[in-house]
Design an enzyme around this catalytic site. Sequence first.
Site, PDB file in Angstrom:
ATOM      1  N   ALA A  67      15.812   0.018  -2.442  1.00 34.40           N
ATOM      2  CA  ALA A  67      16.276   0.318  -3.795  1.00 34.40           C
ATOM      3  C   ALA A  67      15.808  -0.833  -4.680  1.00 34.40           C
ATOM      4  O   ALA A  67      15.574  -1.950  -4.190  1.00 34.40           O
ATOM      5  CB  ALA A  67      17.793   0.436  -3.807  1.00 34.40           C
ATOM      6  N   GLY A 112      16.893   0.971   1.162  1.00 33.70           N
ATOM      7  CA  GLY A 112      16.846   2.391   0.805  1.00 33.70           C
ATOM      8  C   GLY A 112      15.609   3.091   1.350  1.00 33.70           C
ATOM      9  O   GLY A 112      15.623   4.299   1.586  1.00 33.70           O
ATOM     10  N   GLU A 115      16.446   3.886   4.874  1.00 34.43           N
ATOM     11  CA  GLU A 115      17.412   4.999   4.833  1.00 34.43           C
ATOM     12  C   GLU A 115      16.721   6.319   4.499  1.00 34.43           C
ATOM     13  O   GLU A 115      17.067   7.367   5.046  1.00 34.43           O
ATOM     14  CB  GLU A 115      18.514   4.679   3.813  1.00 34.43           C
ATOM     15  N   GLU A 135      20.306  -5.483   3.478  1.00 34.50           N
ATOM     16  CA  GLU A 135      21.290  -5.510   2.377  1.00 34.50           C
ATOM     17  C   GLU A 135      22.306  -6.639   2.468  1.00 34.50           C
ATOM     18  O   GLU A 135      22.682  -7.226   1.460  1.00 34.50           O
ATOM     19  CB  GLU A 135      22.040  -4.169   2.294  1.00 34.50           C
TER      20      GLU A 135
HETATM   21  N1  COA Z   1      13.220  -4.042  -5.563  1.00 30.47           N
HETATM   22  C1  COA Z   1      12.550  -4.469  -6.628  1.00 30.47           C
HETATM   23  N2  COA Z   1      11.336  -5.054  -6.552  1.00 30.47           N
HETATM   24  C2  COA Z   1      10.806  -5.180  -5.330  1.00 30.47           C
HETATM   25  C3  COA Z   1      11.447  -4.770  -4.155  1.00 30.47           C
HETATM   26  C4  COA Z   1      12.718  -4.162  -4.310  1.00 30.47           C
HETATM   27  N3  COA Z   1      13.410  -3.703  -3.267  1.00 30.47           N
HETATM   28  N4  COA Z   1      10.665  -5.056  -3.096  1.00 30.47           N
HETATM   29  C5  COA Z   1       9.564  -5.629  -3.592  1.00 30.47           C
HETATM   30  N5  COA Z   1       9.638  -5.719  -4.938  1.00 30.47           N
HETATM   31  C6  COA Z   1       8.660  -6.272  -5.871  1.00 30.47           C
HETATM   32  C7  COA Z   1       8.635  -7.791  -5.864  1.00 30.47           C
HETATM   33  O1  COA Z   1       9.675  -8.301  -6.670  1.00 30.47           O
HETATM   34  C8  COA Z   1       7.282  -8.044  -6.418  1.00 30.47           C
HETATM   35  O2  COA Z   1       7.292  -7.835  -7.808  1.00 30.47           O
HETATM   36  P1  COA Z   1       6.569  -8.892  -8.823  1.00 30.47           P
HETATM   37  O3  COA Z   1       5.137  -8.892  -8.380  1.00 30.47           O
HETATM   38  O4  COA Z   1       6.785  -8.277 -10.162  1.00 30.47           O
HETATM   39  O5  COA Z   1       7.246 -10.192  -8.600  1.00 30.47           O
HETATM   40  C9  COA Z   1       6.441  -6.927  -5.816  1.00 30.47           C
HETATM   41  O6  COA Z   1       7.358  -5.900  -5.450  1.00 30.47           O
HETATM   42  C10 COA Z   1       5.673  -7.343  -4.575  1.00 30.47           C
HETATM   43  O7  COA Z   1       6.605  -7.883  -3.656  1.00 30.47           O
HETATM   44  P2  COA Z   1       6.455  -9.351  -3.007  1.00 30.47           P
HETATM   45  O8  COA Z   1       7.839  -9.813  -2.655  1.00 30.47           O
HETATM   46  O9  COA Z   1       5.649 -10.230  -3.897  1.00 30.47           O
HETATM   47  O10 COA Z   1       5.621  -8.992  -1.705  1.00 30.47           O
HETATM   48  P3  COA Z   1       5.605  -9.802  -0.333  1.00 30.47           P
HETATM   49  O11 COA Z   1       4.478  -9.220   0.456  1.00 30.47           O
HETATM   50  O12 COA Z   1       5.637 -11.264  -0.575  1.00 30.47           O
HETATM   51  O13 COA Z   1       7.001  -9.425   0.374  1.00 30.47           O
HETATM   52  C11 COA Z   1       8.773  -7.956   1.083  1.00 30.47           C
HETATM   53  C12 COA Z   1       7.273  -8.120   0.771  1.00 30.47           C
HETATM   54  C13 COA Z   1       9.017  -6.473   1.341  1.00 30.47           C
HETATM   55  C14 COA Z   1       9.145  -8.767   2.340  1.00 30.47           C
HETATM   56  C15 COA Z   1       9.619  -8.444  -0.122  1.00 30.47           C
HETATM   57  O14 COA Z   1       9.104  -7.824  -1.290  1.00 30.47           O
HETATM   58  C16 COA Z   1      11.076  -8.116  -0.032  1.00 30.47           C
HETATM   59  O15 COA Z   1      11.800  -8.765   0.716  1.00 30.47           O
HETATM   60  N6  COA Z   1      11.524  -7.092  -0.798  1.00 30.47           N
HETATM   61  C17 COA Z   1      12.918  -6.728  -0.861  1.00 30.47           C
HETATM   62  C18 COA Z   1      13.308  -5.951   0.354  1.00 30.47           C
HETATM   63  C19 COA Z   1      14.797  -5.625   0.285  1.00 30.47           C
HETATM   64  O16 COA Z   1      15.652  -6.486   0.352  1.00 30.47           O
HETATM   65  N7  COA Z   1      15.090  -4.324   0.188  1.00 30.47           N
HETATM   66  C20 COA Z   1      16.439  -3.831   0.206  1.00 30.47           C
HETATM   67  C21 COA Z   1      16.953  -3.666  -1.159  1.00 30.47           C
HETATM   68  S1  COA Z   1      18.620  -3.082  -1.106  1.00 30.47           S
END
Ligand code: COA
Length: 261
Positions: A67, A112, A115, A135
């Site tokens: 999400a 999400g 999920e 989460e």
């Molecule tokens: N919500 C909003 N934005 C998200 C996102 C999410 N769940 N997951 C990734 N993004 C965004 C990042 O903020 C980034 O945006 P920006 O370039 O404007 O800063 C872009 O997507 C690329 O992600 P980035 O984190 O730079 O890639 P990465 O390869 O370094 O890391 C992940 C990848 C998936 C490990 C990392 O993005 C992450 O941990 N995301 C969140 C996962 C999460 O907690 N999901 C559950 C949400 S309830």
Amino acid sequence: MNDNTYVRTEIQDLIATVTIDRQAKLNALNPQVIAEIDAAFDGLGGDPAVRVVILTGAGDKAFVAGADIGVLATMGPRTGVAVSREGQEVLRRIERFPKPVVAAVGGYALGGGCELAIACHLRVASERARFGLPEVGLGIIPGYGGTVRLARLVGLGRAVEMVLTGDMVTAERAAEIGLANLVVPHEDLMERTRKLAGRIARNAPVALEMALKSMYEAVESNMEHALELESTLFGLLASTDDMQEGMAAFLEKRRAAFKGE
Ligand code: COA
């Protein structure tokens, strides 16, 4: 054909492919993406040109990275409930969709996104897929059915481990625990998913619908009710042209041509 900002649908050879494309945010689910996923499924249920749906994320990095945390960060208690319910409703619709839905997971399926994959009936993972429910690290819990459905798929102990640690699991581990049905080379993900979908699409459409109905209702009800429902659906299928066709084709040693009637 549906063609929105973040979600596009293509239909070919009885298979609809619904692609979530918000690559700048790793296909994260904001309210618009969720509404567009819902809209994409509108009509697919009743379209005779569609027998199986593939749900996937665009790009090489993510199925769906969760999400949208930017949206979640602004929620209060009441909007939190609404955000969870809205996501749950769309995923529930996918879970109870009358046609098989196969997730093609080629990267991160987190929060999400994990999920969403779990709400699909089958999951094909590329070697690069990573599944996780992170989460609790954000101070919340999975809110789109993750605390409910994951345990049914992989067992309570493994689900508790994934939810409490928030750790990601590899595609290989996901297959070991029953979270992924199949692991394939990354570059073959869509082709192998289409092959699987194609094998399903060859079968009798009403039988597929009734099989899903019987299995998913069984998980949610008691044994007696579930067995009774199975018998009723089994009997109901005897009224279909497709049953006549399927059995005649077997006896005549030819391939059945099902019409979904
Ligand atoms: N919500 C909003 N934005 C998200 C996102 C999410 N769940 N997951 C990734 N993004 C965004 C990042 O903020 C980034 O945006 P920006 O370039 O404007 O800063 C872009 O997507 C690329 O992600 P980035 O984190 O730079 O890639 P990465 O390869 O370094 O890391 C992940 C990848 C998936 C490990 C990392 O993005 C992450 O941990 N995301 C969140 C996962 C999460 O907690 N999901 C559950 C949400 S309830």
